[in-house]
Design a protein around this motif. Structure first.
Motif, short mmCIF file in Angstrom:
data_model
loop_
_atom_site.label_atom_id
_atom_site.label_comp_id
_atom_site.label_asym_id
_atom_site.label_seq_id
_atom_site.Cartn_x
_atom_site.Cartn_y
_atom_site.Cartn_z
N MET A 1 17.46 -61.29 25.09
CA MET A 1 16.67 -60.56 26.09
C MET A 1 17.45 -60.49 27.40
O MET A 1 18.13 -61.46 27.78
CB MET A 1 15.32 -61.23 26.28
N SER B 1 13.22 -64.97 32.57
CA SER B 1 13.56 -64.91 31.14
C SER B 1 13.60 -66.30 30.53
O SER B 1 13.30 -66.46 29.34
CB SER B 1 14.88 -64.18 30.94
N THR C 1 14.33 -54.68 36.25
CA THR C 1 14.10 -55.36 34.97
C THR C 1 13.67 -54.34 33.92
O THR C 1 14.12 -54.37 32.77
CB THR C 1 13.02 -56.45 35.14
N TRP D 1 15.72 -53.63 30.39
CA TRP D 1 15.10 -53.70 29.07
C TRP D 1 15.09 -52.33 28.39
O TRP D 1 14.53 -52.16 27.30
CB TRP D 1 13.67 -54.26 29.17
N VAL E 1 15.20 -59.93 21.50
CA VAL E 1 14.15 -58.91 21.55
C VAL E 1 14.10 -58.24 20.18
O VAL E 1 15.02 -57.54 19.79
CB VAL E 1 14.45 -57.86 22.63
N ARG F 1 9.42 -53.72 19.43
CA ARG F 1 8.85 -53.09 20.62
C ARG F 1 7.93 -51.94 20.20
O ARG F 1 8.06 -51.38 19.11
CB ARG F 1 9.94 -52.56 21.56
N ARG G 1 21.70 -50.08 27.58
CA ARG G 1 20.24 -50.18 27.75
C ARG G 1 19.48 -49.06 27.03
O ARG G 1 18.37 -49.29 26.54
CB ARG G 1 19.90 -50.16 29.24
#
Lengths: 181, 156
Positions: A41, A58, A130, A134, A151, A154, B88
């Motif tokens: 993460m 975290s 943040t 992510w 992670v 999701r 990302r």
């Protein structure tokens, strides 16, 4: 091979290849790629969103399975999924943490004060960094972090019963059963 | 009414000044700012999807522009800045998708279609050339028959 067979065969092969490839391409424009899947993460250390409650970093999510929900009090789908969040810990047995994206503290306090606060802790992501780390493009979005801090799952958009039944619950069963927690 | 029209015109006139990023802090070094702008044009806005972050008014695009400028100012190369974004958001954030096995069909499809079309034309032309034997000269009987037919047609 006879020449008259070449063209139909070429067309057929092209269609088969395109069809196969379509499974590897993300063809749902509403959904953005889950680039951080199975990675550690992204590190963060956020101040508390509500007075008298803890912030979120975290390191708080290390060592156990956790659910992380990015939300905002100004976001309509977040309000829609709120009832699901309120019972989520009880139903999953997994701690739920929140990250408030570009929110206002008074609005947040008013909303969660009225509707109930389902989160163990809420980090206040004021500048949205943040959120970007992510790989988010909107709220709400919900993640599962496994016991090793990766992670692993999701969901983009408001959680609902169908997502819980078909997605989250079976997934958590697998993660917890796998001894990763 | 006239005043309203003038006002509307003025607002339209001013619109370019409201273009995305116009009110943002530019980098003091013009060369760096130009490089940052160039990178922004190659990054997709995730909210509006078919716009680059350089054109988008979305909040997220603004934040991503800020990050591009920060990283350029910190001395990162174009490649490093883009890698930060791909890390990302995946390859999807690049306006121009890179060539890899996942995008091979995308890049090669035009060539494949061209090849398929070319093959079709080639087969067609070959068939035209070999399929029909060249017409032989008419012999005496055929010539007489042809003249008769033409005559018949002329008299009708």
């Amino acid at each position: 091979m006879k020449p008259q067979h070449v063209l139909p065969l070429a067309i057929f092969v092209t269609i088969v290849v395109a069809f196969g490839a379509s499974f590897h391409l993300n063809l749902n424009p509403e959904e953005t790629p889950f680039a951080i899947k199975d990675r550690s993460m992204p590190a963060f250390d956020l101040p508390p969103a509500l007075d008298g409650t803890p912030g979120l970093a975290s390191k708080d999510l290390q060592g156990h399975v956790a659910i992380v929900n990015f939300f905002a009090s100004w976001c309509a789908p977040c309000r829609e999924e709120h009832p699901v969040l309120l019972t989520l810990e009880k139903r999953t047995g997994v701690p739920l943490y929140g990250i408030a994206y570009k929110d206002q503290r008074p609005a947040l306090a008013k909303w969660l004060g009225g509707e109930g606060n389902p989160f163990r802790a809420i980090g206040f992501d004021e500048n949205g960094r943040t959120f970007i780390d992510w790989g988010l493009s909107g709220v709400p979005e919900t993640f599962v972090v496994d016991g090793r801090g990766r992670v692993v799952w999701r969901f983009q958009g408001a959680l609902n019963e169908a997502v819980l039944d078909k997605g989250l619950m079976p997934f958590l069963k697998k993660v917890k059963g796998g001894g990763a927690s | 009414m006239k005043r309203l029209a003038v006002l509307a015109l003025l607002v339209l006139w001013a619109a370019p000044a409201l273009a995305a990023g116009a009110d943002e802090a530019m980098l003091p070094d013009p060369a760096q700012e130009a490089r940052a702008r160039h990178i922004m044009e190659e990054l997709r806005c995730l909210v509006c999807q078919n716009e680059s972050i350089s054109d988008s008014h979305a909040d997220l695009a603004r934040d991503l522009r800020e990050i591009v400028r920060e990283r350029v100012a910190a001395g990162e190369s174009d490649k490093q800045v883009k890698a930060f974004m791909v890390d990302r958001y995946g390859d999807w954030i690049l306006m121009k998708p890179p060539f890899n096995w996942r995008t091979a069909v995308l890049w090669l499809a035009p060539l494949l279609l061209l090849a398929a079309g070319g093959t079709g034309v080639w087969i067609y032309v070959r068939r035209q050339r070999t399929g029909v034997p060249p017409a032989a000269a008419l012999d005496e009987v055929e010539r007489a028959r042809l003249l008769a037919l033409l005559d018949e047609d002329g008299s009708a």
